[in-house]
Design an enzyme around this catalytic site. Structure first.
Site, PDB file in Angstrom:
ATOM      1  N   ARG A   1       0.817  -1.230   0.000  1.00  0.00           N
ATOM      2  CA  ARG A   1       0.000   0.000   0.000  1.00  0.00           C
ATOM      3  C   ARG A   1       0.840   1.266   0.000  1.00  0.00           C
ATOM      4  O   ARG A   1       0.399   2.305   0.491  1.00  0.00           O
ATOM      5  CB  ARG A   1      -0.948   0.036   1.214  1.00  0.00           C
ATOM      6  CG  ARG A   1      -1.952  -1.079   1.262  1.00  0.00           C
ATOM      7  CD  ARG A   1      -3.183  -0.697   0.475  1.00  0.00           C
ATOM      8  NE  ARG A   1      -4.005  -1.888   0.294  1.00  0.00           N
ATOM      9  CZ  ARG A   1      -5.237  -2.036   0.746  1.00  0.00           C
ATOM     10  NH1 ARG A   1      -5.822  -1.043   1.362  1.00  0.00           N
ATOM     11  NH2 ARG A   1      -5.905  -3.123   0.546  1.00  0.00           N
TER      12      ARG A   1
ATOM     13  N   ARG B   1      -3.298   6.373   0.525  1.00  0.00           N
ATOM     14  CA  ARG B   1      -3.881   7.506   1.227  1.00  0.00           C
ATOM     15  C   ARG B   1      -2.981   8.213   2.228  1.00  0.00           C
ATOM     16  O   ARG B   1      -3.308   9.321   2.640  1.00  0.00           O
ATOM     17  CB  ARG B   1      -5.157   7.049   1.942  1.00  0.00           C
ATOM     18  CG  ARG B   1      -6.275   6.753   0.987  1.00  0.00           C
ATOM     19  CD  ARG B   1      -7.436   6.113   1.693  1.00  0.00           C
ATOM     20  NE  ARG B   1      -7.028   4.822   2.208  1.00  0.00           N
ATOM     21  CZ  ARG B   1      -7.871   3.936   2.721  1.00  0.00           C
ATOM     22  NH1 ARG B   1      -9.155   4.232   2.818  1.00  0.00           N
ATOM     23  NH2 ARG B   1      -7.433   2.780   3.164  1.00  0.00           N
TER      24      ARG B   1
ATOM     25  N   ARG C   1      -6.555  11.680  -6.155  1.00  0.00           N
ATOM     26  CA  ARG C   1      -7.763  10.912  -5.860  1.00  0.00           C
ATOM     27  C   ARG C   1      -9.012  11.803  -5.764  1.00  0.00           C
ATOM     28  O   ARG C   1     -10.114  11.364  -6.082  1.00  0.00           O
ATOM     29  CB  ARG C   1      -7.517  10.156  -4.560  1.00  0.00           C
ATOM     30  CG  ARG C   1      -8.676   9.454  -3.955  1.00  0.00           C
ATOM     31  CD  ARG C   1      -9.057   8.173  -4.671  1.00  0.00           C
ATOM     32  NE  ARG C   1      -9.835   7.381  -3.745  1.00  0.00           N
ATOM     33  CZ  ARG C   1     -11.105   7.621  -3.447  1.00  0.00           C
ATOM     34  NH1 ARG C   1     -11.740   8.610  -4.038  1.00  0.00           N
ATOM     35  NH2 ARG C   1     -11.734   6.888  -2.563  1.00  0.00           N
TER      36      ARG C   1
ATOM     37  N   ASP D   1      -6.268  -2.916  -7.720  1.00  0.00           N
ATOM     38  CA  ASP D   1      -6.801  -3.577  -6.527  1.00  0.00           C
ATOM     39  C   ASP D   1      -7.051  -5.047  -6.836  1.00  0.00           C
ATOM     40  O   ASP D   1      -7.347  -5.401  -7.989  1.00  0.00           O
ATOM     41  CB  ASP D   1      -8.105  -2.919  -6.064  1.00  0.00           C
ATOM     42  CG  ASP D   1      -8.437  -3.338  -4.638  1.00  0.00           C
ATOM     43  OD1 ASP D   1      -7.927  -2.694  -3.704  1.00  0.00           O
ATOM     44  OD2 ASP D   1      -9.171  -4.333  -4.454  1.00  0.00           O
TER      45      ASP D   1
ATOM     46  N   TYR E   1     -14.676 -12.108  -0.448  1.00  0.00           N
ATOM     47  CA  TYR E   1     -15.367 -10.854  -0.783  1.00  0.00           C
ATOM     48  C   TYR E   1     -16.628 -11.117  -1.611  1.00  0.00           C
ATOM     49  O   TYR E   1     -17.658 -10.457  -1.422  1.00  0.00           O
ATOM     50  CB  TYR E   1     -14.425  -9.900  -1.528  1.00  0.00           C
ATOM     51  CG  TYR E   1     -13.399  -9.289  -0.605  1.00  0.00           C
ATOM     52  CD1 TYR E   1     -13.727  -8.195   0.199  1.00  0.00           C
ATOM     53  CD2 TYR E   1     -12.116  -9.814  -0.496  1.00  0.00           C
ATOM     54  CE1 TYR E   1     -12.799  -7.641   1.071  1.00  0.00           C
ATOM     55  CE2 TYR E   1     -11.175  -9.268   0.370  1.00  0.00           C
ATOM     56  CZ  TYR E   1     -11.529  -8.188   1.155  1.00  0.00           C
ATOM     57  OH  TYR E   1     -10.622  -7.652   2.028  1.00  0.00           O
TER      58      TYR E   1
HETATM   59  O1  CP3 Z   1       0.772   0.457  -3.211  1.00  0.00           O
HETATM   60  C1  CP3 Z   1      -0.134  -0.407  -3.318  1.00  0.00           C
HETATM   61  O2  CP3 Z   1      -0.054  -1.467  -2.681  1.00  0.00           O
HETATM   62  C2  CP3 Z   1      -1.278  -0.075  -4.252  1.00  0.00           C
HETATM   63  C3  CP3 Z   1      -2.038  -1.145  -4.897  1.00  0.00           C
HETATM   64  C4  CP3 Z   1      -2.999  -1.936  -3.985  1.00  0.00           C
HETATM   65  C5  CP3 Z   1      -4.250  -1.474  -3.465  1.00  0.00           C
HETATM   66  N1  CP3 Z   1      -4.865  -2.518  -2.882  1.00  0.00           N
HETATM   67  C6  CP3 Z   1      -4.794  -0.111  -3.596  1.00  0.00           C
HETATM   68  C7  CP3 Z   1      -5.897   0.319  -2.726  1.00  0.00           C
HETATM   69  C8  CP3 Z   1      -2.850  -3.252  -3.618  1.00  0.00           C
HETATM   70  C9  CP3 Z   1      -1.684  -4.203  -3.855  1.00  0.00           C
HETATM   71  C10 CP3 Z   1      -4.056  -3.622  -2.932  1.00  0.00           C
HETATM   72  C11 CP3 Z   1      -4.313  -4.987  -2.466  1.00  0.00           C
HETATM   73  C12 CP3 Z   1      -5.556  -5.294  -1.752  1.00  0.00           C
HETATM   74  N2  CP3 Z   1      -6.818  -4.767  -1.937  1.00  0.00           N
HETATM   75  C13 CP3 Z   1      -5.667  -6.312  -0.785  1.00  0.00           C
HETATM   76  C14 CP3 Z   1      -4.542  -7.240  -0.369  1.00  0.00           C
HETATM   77  C15 CP3 Z   1      -3.599  -6.585   0.575  1.00  0.00           C
HETATM   78  C16 CP3 Z   1      -4.176  -6.363   1.970  1.00  0.00           C
HETATM   79  O3  CP3 Z   1      -4.389  -5.205   2.295  1.00  0.00           O
HETATM   80  O4  CP3 Z   1      -4.427  -7.349   2.645  1.00  0.00           O
HETATM   81  C17 CP3 Z   1      -7.003  -6.340  -0.347  1.00  0.00           C
HETATM   82  C18 CP3 Z   1      -7.575  -7.254   0.722  1.00  0.00           C
HETATM   83  C19 CP3 Z   1      -7.721  -5.356  -1.083  1.00  0.00           C
HETATM   84  C20 CP3 Z   1      -9.191  -5.048  -1.009  1.00  0.00           C
HETATM   85  C21 CP3 Z   1      -9.399  -3.647  -0.594  1.00  0.00           C
HETATM   86  N3  CP3 Z   1      -9.157  -2.541  -1.394  1.00  0.00           N
HETATM   87  C22 CP3 Z   1      -9.897  -3.181   0.641  1.00  0.00           C
HETATM   88  C23 CP3 Z   1     -10.301  -4.058   1.811  1.00  0.00           C
HETATM   89  C24 CP3 Z   1      -9.929  -1.783   0.554  1.00  0.00           C
HETATM   90  C25 CP3 Z   1     -10.417  -0.807   1.608  1.00  0.00           C
HETATM   91  C26 CP3 Z   1      -9.310  -0.586   2.570  1.00  0.00           C
HETATM   92  C27 CP3 Z   1      -9.520   0.649   3.407  1.00  0.00           C
HETATM   93  O5  CP3 Z   1      -8.703   0.790   4.310  1.00  0.00           O
HETATM   94  O6  CP3 Z   1     -10.432   1.446   3.126  1.00  0.00           O
HETATM   95  C28 CP3 Z   1      -9.420  -1.393  -0.695  1.00  0.00           C
HETATM   96  C29 CP3 Z   1      -9.254  -0.005  -1.206  1.00  0.00           C
HETATM   97  C30 CP3 Z   1      -7.891   0.401  -1.668  1.00  0.00           C
HETATM   98  N4  CP3 Z   1      -7.053  -0.377  -2.423  1.00  0.00           N
HETATM   99  C31 CP3 Z   1      -7.254   1.672  -1.468  1.00  0.00           C
HETATM  100  C32 CP3 Z   1      -6.025   1.635  -2.142  1.00  0.00           C
HETATM  101  C33 CP3 Z   1      -5.030   2.748  -2.294  1.00  0.00           C
HETATM  102  C34 CP3 Z   1      -7.877   2.876  -0.770  1.00  0.00           C
HETATM  103  C35 CP3 Z   1      -8.678   3.553  -1.816  1.00  0.00           C
HETATM  104  C36 CP3 Z   1      -8.979   4.989  -1.570  1.00  0.00           C
HETATM  105  O7  CP3 Z   1      -9.940   5.280  -0.841  1.00  0.00           O
HETATM  106  O8  CP3 Z   1      -8.314   5.853  -2.171  1.00  0.00           O
END
Ligand code: CP3
Length: 339
Positions: free
Chosen positions: A23, A27, A36, A72, A147
């Site tokens: 990540r 954010r 964003r 994602d 999911y």
């Molecule tokens: O630098 C990076 O890693 C960017 C790419 C990336 C994202 N998600 C961007 C993202 C990667 C590799 C992921 C993986 C991901 N997504 C996982 C596996 C890793 C982990 O965290 O266990 C999972 C389970 C997801 C599913 C997901 N996507 C969730 C549960 C959420 C909400 C999380 C939250 O805290 O709100 C997301 C959203 C998400 N994916 C964001 C980002 C930057 C936040 C989006 C935003 O509001 O701008």
């Protein structure tokens, strides 16, 4: 080209320990918030130029040794035919869940170039800009399935385990389709230019080892096996996976991702001839500088016997982490590991 990360993946000697963070594009960076603003997360994911911009931000600002594609794990689930939304504060939501045969039959195994061309375009554009290797990724089938079955994030995974134990054929049918989709998707990423691939199994740790072995692990092995001809290092990360480490070691992956709940030295002994990636508690980034540096030194010492070590957090960086603290960690890893 700084290939320290790729060398560590392959277990070759490096001048210092490479570092990137899960990540890292996201954010906690004001620069990300700016891009964003005014669009949804999914709109951002589908805009290659903007994805390139936010992928590069942490490399330029903090100096990481690898970039991770901005996307994602749920993007391919949408391509399988399900509506996907991201709700502020609640995370991902699938309004139509997959809980019966009819819903499973409606899912398609998409052509990644047709339905996710924006991802491959992002990868191609990134490779022209990047001076560090690019990591492509997907979610592991079990994690993605939770999911789809729950309709979003969950704490107890009632619906998932209910399906596993009371309708195993349906569950395996879903895993099969997600696996086929993931194989095609990761192959397309490698062909487009991803130089390493990571499979995120964020929820593997909720399973008893015997159930992981039956319901999740065979699909992980199949994906890794299918990607071997692509010739890029493969990283498998099972979150909360200390109890599953012996499986991870047999997954076929070149690099085993570790969360922070296990001592890295102990994990290295158990995974044997593999590189490891991890594993500082993401919240340790909040320590005062001297204590953070001491903790990093200890982790580097504990990992000294690894075949290869890629420094990382044990899970994603928290959105309220001050970027300056992440910078302290990057600089400390580079300085303290210099050989
Ligand atoms: O630098 C990076 O890693 C960017 C790419 C990336 C994202 N998600 C961007 C993202 C990667 C590799 C992921 C993986 C991901 N997504 C996982 C596996 C890793 C982990 O965290 O266990 C999972 C389970 C997801 C599913 C997901 N996507 C969730 C549960 C959420 C909400 C999380 C939250 O805290 O709100 C997301 C959203 C998400 N994916 C964001 C980002 C930057 C936040 C989006 C935003 O509001 O701008």
């Amino acid at each position: 080209m700084n290939d320290t990360f790729l060398k560590a993946c392959r277990g070759e000697p490096t001048d210092y320990t490479p570092i990137w963070m899960m990540r890292q594009a996201g954010r906690y960076l004001p620069e990300y918030q700016k891009v964003r603003r005014g669009r949804t997360f999914l709109e951002l994911c589908k805009s290659p130029e903007l994805c390139v911009e936010v992928t590069l931000q942490p490399i330029d600002i903090l100096g990481f040794d690898a970039a991770i594609l901005f996307s994602d794990i749920l993007v391919p689930m949408e391509a399988m035919g399900l509506e996907l939304e991201f709700h502020e504060g609640r995370g991902p939501v699938f309004p139509q869940t997959v809980r019966d045969r009819a819903a499973l039959d409606r899912l398609i195994v998409p052509d990644p170039h047709e339905s996710m061309g924006f991802v491959m375009e992002t990868i191609r554009l990134l490779r022209k800009e990047l001076k560090v290797p690019l990591i492509g990724f997907a979610g592991a089938p079990f994690t993605c399935a939770t999911y789809l079955i729950e309709g979003g994030s969950s704490k107890v995974f009632w619906e998932t385990k209910k399906m596993m134990f009371s309708a195993p054929e349906l569950f395996h049918g879903l895993m099969e389709k997600i696996t086929l989709c993931t194989i095609d998707y990761l192959k397309a990423q490698a062909e487009a230019g991803a130089q390493a691939l990571q499979l995120f199994d964020s929820w593997a740790g909720i399973l008893a080892p015997c159930d992981y072995e039956t319901y999740a692990f065979p699909y992980v092995q199949r994906i890794i096996e299918a990607l071997r001809p692509a010739g890029v290092p493969f990283i498998y990360f099972a979150n909360n996976g200390a109890t599953l480490l012996d499986y991870s070691a047999r997954s076929g992956a070149d690099v085993i991702g570790l969360d922070w709940r296990i001592n890295i030295g102990e994990a290295i002994q158990r995974v044997g001839d593999k590189a490891v990636q991890g594993n500082i508690d993401p919240f340790a980034l909040l320590l005062p500088e001297d204590q953070l540096r001491a903790r990093i030194q200890k982790l580097l010492d504990d990992a000294s016997q690894a075949k290869g070590h890629i420094f990382n957090l044990g899970h994603g960086i928290h959105q309220f982490t001050p970027p300056e603290q992440a910078k302290i960690a990057v600089d400390a890893v580079h300085e303290l590991s210099r050989r």
